[in-house]
Design a protein around this motif. Structure first.
Motif, mmCIF file in Angstrom:
data_model
loop_
_atom_site.group_PDB
_atom_site.id
_atom_site.type_symbol
_atom_site.label_atom_id
_atom_site.label_comp_id
_atom_site.label_asym_id
_atom_site.label_seq_id
_atom_site.Cartn_x
_atom_site.Cartn_y
_atom_site.Cartn_z
ATOM 1 N N LEU A 68 0.832 -1.190 0.000
ATOM 2 C CA LEU A 68 0.000 0.000 0.000
ATOM 3 C C LEU A 68 0.869 1.244 0.000
ATOM 4 O O LEU A 68 1.851 1.324 0.744
ATOM 5 C CB LEU A 68 -0.917 -0.011 1.229
ATOM 6 N N ARG A 69 0.525 2.204 -0.853
ATOM 7 C CA ARG A 69 1.204 3.488 -0.835
ATOM 8 C C ARG A 69 0.399 4.457 0.017
ATOM 9 O O ARG A 69 -0.818 4.596 -0.157
ATOM 10 C CB ARG A 69 1.371 4.054 -2.244
ATOM 11 N N LYS A 70 1.065 5.117 0.947
ATOM 12 C CA LYS A 70 0.386 6.006 1.875
ATOM 13 C C LYS A 70 -0.248 7.181 1.149
ATOM 14 O O LYS A 70 0.186 7.581 0.071
ATOM 15 C CB LYS A 70 1.371 6.527 2.929
ATOM 16 N N ALA A 71 -1.253 7.754 1.803
ATOM 17 C CA ALA A 71 -1.890 8.949 1.259
ATOM 18 C C ALA A 71 -0.955 10.134 1.404
ATOM 19 O O ALA A 71 -0.255 10.254 2.412
ATOM 20 C CB ALA A 71 -3.202 9.233 2.001
ATOM 21 N N PRO A 72 -0.912 11.023 0.398
ATOM 22 C CA PRO A 72 -0.155 12.267 0.586
ATOM 23 C C PRO A 72 -0.685 13.006 1.797
ATOM 24 O O PRO A 72 -1.901 13.075 2.013
ATOM 25 C CB PRO A 72 -0.434 13.039 -0.707
ATOM 26 N N GLU A 73 0.203 13.543 2.605
ATOM 27 C CA GLU A 73 -0.223 14.158 3.861
ATOM 28 C C GLU A 73 -0.794 15.557 3.662
ATOM 29 O O GLU A 73 -1.482 16.083 4.514
ATOM 30 C CB GLU A 73 0.958 14.228 4.831
ATOM 31 N N SER A 74 -0.465 16.206 2.553
ATOM 32 C CA SER A 74 -0.966 17.560 2.339
ATOM 33 C C SER A 74 -1.292 17.741 0.863
ATOM 34 O O SER A 74 -0.451 17.503 0.006
ATOM 35 C CB SER A 74 0.063 18.606 2.782
ATOM 36 N N PHE A 75 -2.513 18.177 0.558
ATOM 37 C CA PHE A 75 -2.932 18.327 -0.823
ATOM 38 C C PHE A 75 -2.816 19.766 -1.317
ATOM 39 O O PHE A 75 -2.740 20.001 -2.507
ATOM 40 C CB PHE A 75 -4.386 17.877 -0.970
ATOM 41 N N LEU A 76 -2.850 20.731 -0.415
ATOM 42 C CA LEU A 76 -2.836 22.128 -0.819
ATOM 43 C C LEU A 76 -1.681 22.858 -0.158
ATOM 44 O O LEU A 76 -1.433 22.682 1.029
ATOM 45 C CB LEU A 76 -4.155 22.814 -0.419
ATOM 46 N N ASP A 77 -0.980 23.696 -0.940
ATOM 47 C CA ASP A 77 0.057 24.531 -0.348
ATOM 48 C C ASP A 77 -0.586 25.796 0.211
ATOM 49 O O ASP A 77 -1.797 25.974 0.164
ATOM 50 C CB ASP A 77 1.149 24.869 -1.377
ATOM 51 N N ARG A 78 0.229 26.700 0.731
ATOM 52 C CA ARG A 78 -0.316 27.896 1.388
ATOM 53 C C ARG A 78 -1.140 28.749 0.422
ATOM 54 O O ARG A 78 -2.197 29.263 0.777
ATOM 55 C CB ARG A 78 0.818 28.727 1.991
ATOM 56 N N SER A 79 -0.655 28.905 -0.814
ATOM 57 C CA SER A 79 -1.406 29.708 -1.778
ATOM 58 C C SER A 79 -2.728 29.039 -2.124
ATOM 59 O O SER A 79 -3.754 29.702 -2.299
ATOM 60 C CB SER A 79 -0.568 29.943 -3.033
ATOM 61 N N GLY A 80 -2.703 27.704 -2.217
ATOM 62 C CA GLY A 80 -3.933 26.986 -2.498
ATOM 63 C C GLY A 80 -4.952 27.128 -1.384
ATOM 64 O O GLY A 80 -6.147 27.315 -1.631
ATOM 65 N N ILE A 81 -4.472 27.047 -0.141
ATOM 66 C CA ILE A 81 -5.369 27.225 1.002
ATOM 67 C C ILE A 81 -5.955 28.633 1.014
ATOM 68 O O ILE A 81 -7.145 28.833 1.282
ATOM 69 C CB ILE A 81 -4.625 26.934 2.317
ATOM 70 N N ALA A 82 -5.135 29.639 0.692
ATOM 71 C CA ALA A 82 -5.617 31.025 0.663
ATOM 72 C C ALA A 82 -6.700 31.190 -0.393
ATOM 73 O O ALA A 82 -7.717 31.866 -0.178
ATOM 74 C CB ALA A 82 -4.456 31.976 0.399
ATOM 75 N N THR A 83 -6.510 30.558 -1.553
ATOM 76 C CA THR A 83 -7.509 30.640 -2.615
ATOM 77 C C THR A 83 -8.808 29.981 -2.190
ATOM 78 O O THR A 83 -9.908 30.527 -2.395
ATOM 79 C CB THR A 83 -6.981 29.971 -3.896
ATOM 80 N N VAL A 84 -8.703 28.787 -1.593
ATOM 81 C CA VAL A 84 -9.904 28.104 -1.114
ATOM 82 C C VAL A 84 -10.630 28.947 -0.065
ATOM 83 O O VAL A 84 -11.854 29.029 -0.051
ATOM 84 C CB VAL A 84 -9.528 26.719 -0.539
ATOM 85 N N ALA A 85 -9.860 29.605 0.823
ATOM 86 C CA ALA A 85 -10.473 30.437 1.860
ATOM 87 C C ALA A 85 -11.266 31.590 1.249
ATOM 88 O O ALA A 85 -12.376 31.896 1.691
ATOM 89 C CB ALA A 85 -9.393 30.979 2.792
ATOM 90 N N ARG A 86 -10.700 32.222 0.210
ATOM 91 C CA ARG A 86 -11.418 33.328 -0.441
ATOM 92 C C ARG A 86 -12.720 32.842 -1.059
ATOM 93 O O ARG A 86 -13.764 33.491 -0.929
ATOM 94 C CB ARG A 86 -10.535 33.960 -1.512
ATOM 95 N N GLU A 87 -12.653 31.699 -1.719
ATOM 96 C CA GLU A 87 -13.859 31.188 -2.370
ATOM 97 C C GLU A 87 -14.884 30.700 -1.339
ATOM 98 O O GLU A 87 -16.083 30.805 -1.558
ATOM 99 C CB GLU A 87 -13.485 30.044 -3.326
#
Length: 453
Positions: free
Chosen positions: A11-30
């Protein structure tokens, strides 16, 4: 291969983080614009990039060739290691540095009033390491000087009391294992699939051994009126002055603790150091951090975080208040979203189950979307209002599968499907989503978050 000729799957582990800081900021705005579909889309795009198929790792070398990892001694087998007490407080291995809490992507507008999620898919057993315990803050966390911290008891008491930390820690103590779950855990999933991994869907959940003094002991010392006093108000010392009403029957039963210890050491600052309330089975907002005051009264206080927030929106537009108990719930942590099964063959399906009403009695697991169920093994100890680890054997044949778990507690309560829960609660709520979680294992081996119609 085992004696039946069945291979053991990797089994390959799940990536621990899908969004970087800029991605999180964009999601927060939306998110502030109410665009939940954008949140789902951003997660899906990031997850697709992170989970792009990799070349399959090479399996073990043929026996006649030998394995270089065995035949060639590594550096750590031929030289001196690091000296003792290189670090006064031990740290995880550098190879585990991706196992971290992750901040809420777009749920809150400021980092001080936000959430971090525990990496449930990377943990074993039932205890959450203190450094990975999920967080929920309403005005940021503080590292409070314990020598200046005080706990006051007032209201319907014969004599108001003021305790220092030294005085509290000299009293007879108890230690108990309990889970703590935010009332909003799995809240983004009410309307549809919103997040890709177990960490984001269920990670506002942790379990620790808490040490402290039963609140009833302190109330008796103050001469509290335990007959007319039907409730207590707990107040925190952070900037939000978090206040919550707690029913006196829980206090009289000795369940509620005034805790200073967690997992064998003092509380961490993010978890309420030096003092917090432990209210087993009740949503985390009632576990008031930086606890500074307990008031005894004869009616609920109707504080802002119980009259306006942490309430359940019903389909007819009305709100339910004081629905604090965390109902029976479970989640499969392996296989779960973001992970990839690299081989056909044997896998151990594992996960966590819990109930705010008592002990978990049974967990059933399905690999065909709920058509058929098998009873899983409960890994001991099974304790009251505590996480319970479950396991069950599974041989994956390489075909699509939908993996689910369904918990039943000692009261007979059965964890509902989304269809059953939405029939009562609708789709526009935020809190207390305890529906059955579904993970789709695709033919490629990639695991995705799905919901059954």
């Amino acid at each position: 291969m085992d004696k039946h000729g069945i291979g053991f799957g990797r089994l390959r582990k799940a990536p621990e983080s899908f969004l970087d800081r800029s991605g999180i900021a964009t999601v927060a705005r939306e998110a502030r614009k109410g665009r939940r579909d954008f949140i789902r889309g951003a997660f899906a795009a990031a997850a697709a990039g992170a989970a792009a198929p990799l070349a399959l790792a090479q399996g073990p070398s043929a026996a006649q060739d030998g394995d270089p990892a065995i035949l060639q001694l590594p550096e750590h087998s031929t030289g001196l290691g690091q000296p003792v007490v290189t670090d006064g407080y031990g740290k995880p291995s550098k190879y585990e540095r991706n196992v971290q809490r992750r901040q809420s992507p777009g749920l809150t507008q400021t980092a001080q009033a936000s959430v971090s999620f525990a990496p449930l898919q990377s943990l074993f057993g039932i205890v959450t390491p203190s450094g990975l315990h999920f967080e929920r803050h309403h005005q940021g966390w503080w590292d409070v000087d314990p020598s200046r911290h005080r706990l006051m008891l007032n209201g319907m008491v014969k004599q108001a009391k003021l305790f220092t930390m030294d005085e509290l820690m000299r009293l007879p103590s108890v230690s108990r294992f309990h889970f703590i779950e935010c009332g909003a855990n799995t809240g983004m999933e009410w309307g549809n699939v919103a997040v890709p991994t177990c960490q984001y869907s269920h990670g506002m959940l942790s379990c620790s051994e808490f040490t402290g003094v039963p609140l009833i002991t302190l109330l008796e010392m103050a001469g509290a009126d335990l007959q007319r006093g039907r409730f207590v108000l707990a107040e925190g010392a952070d900037g939000s002055s978090m206040t919550r009403t707690i029913p006196m029957d829980m206090v009289r039963a000795g369940a509620v603790l005034v805790a200073y210890g967690q997992n064998g050491e003092m509380l961490r600052p993010e978890n309420g150091y030096p003092l917090r309330l432990v209210v087993p089975g009740v949503q985390g907002v009632s576990w008031v951090k930086y606890l500074r005051r307990i008031e005894v009264g004869d009616q609920p206080w109707g504080a802002k975080d119980e009259a306006v927030h942490y309430i359940d929106l019903m389909p007819d537009g009305q709100h339910r208040q004081y629905t604090s108990t965390q109902e029976c719930k479970s989640v499969v942590t392996t296989p779960s979203g973001g992970q990839v099964l690299l081989d056909k063959g044997f896998y151990n399906i594992t996960g966590l189950a819990w109930s705010g009403r008592g002990k978990v009695q049974r967990v059933d697991v399905s690999v065909d979307g709920g058509r058929n169920w098998r009873t899983a093994r409960l890994q001991g100890p099974v304790m009251d209002r505590c996480l319970t680890r479950f396991n069950i054997d599974w041989v994956w044949d390489g075909k699509p599968a939908i993996v689910q778990s369904r918990a039943i507690d000692e009261t007979g309560y059965v964890q509902p499907s989304y269809r059953q829960l939405r029939a009562v609660r609708g789709t526009r709520s935020i809190y207390h989503n305890n529906a059955i979680q579904s993970w789709l294992v695709q033919e490629s081996g990639e695991v995705k978050n799905v919901q059954m119609a």
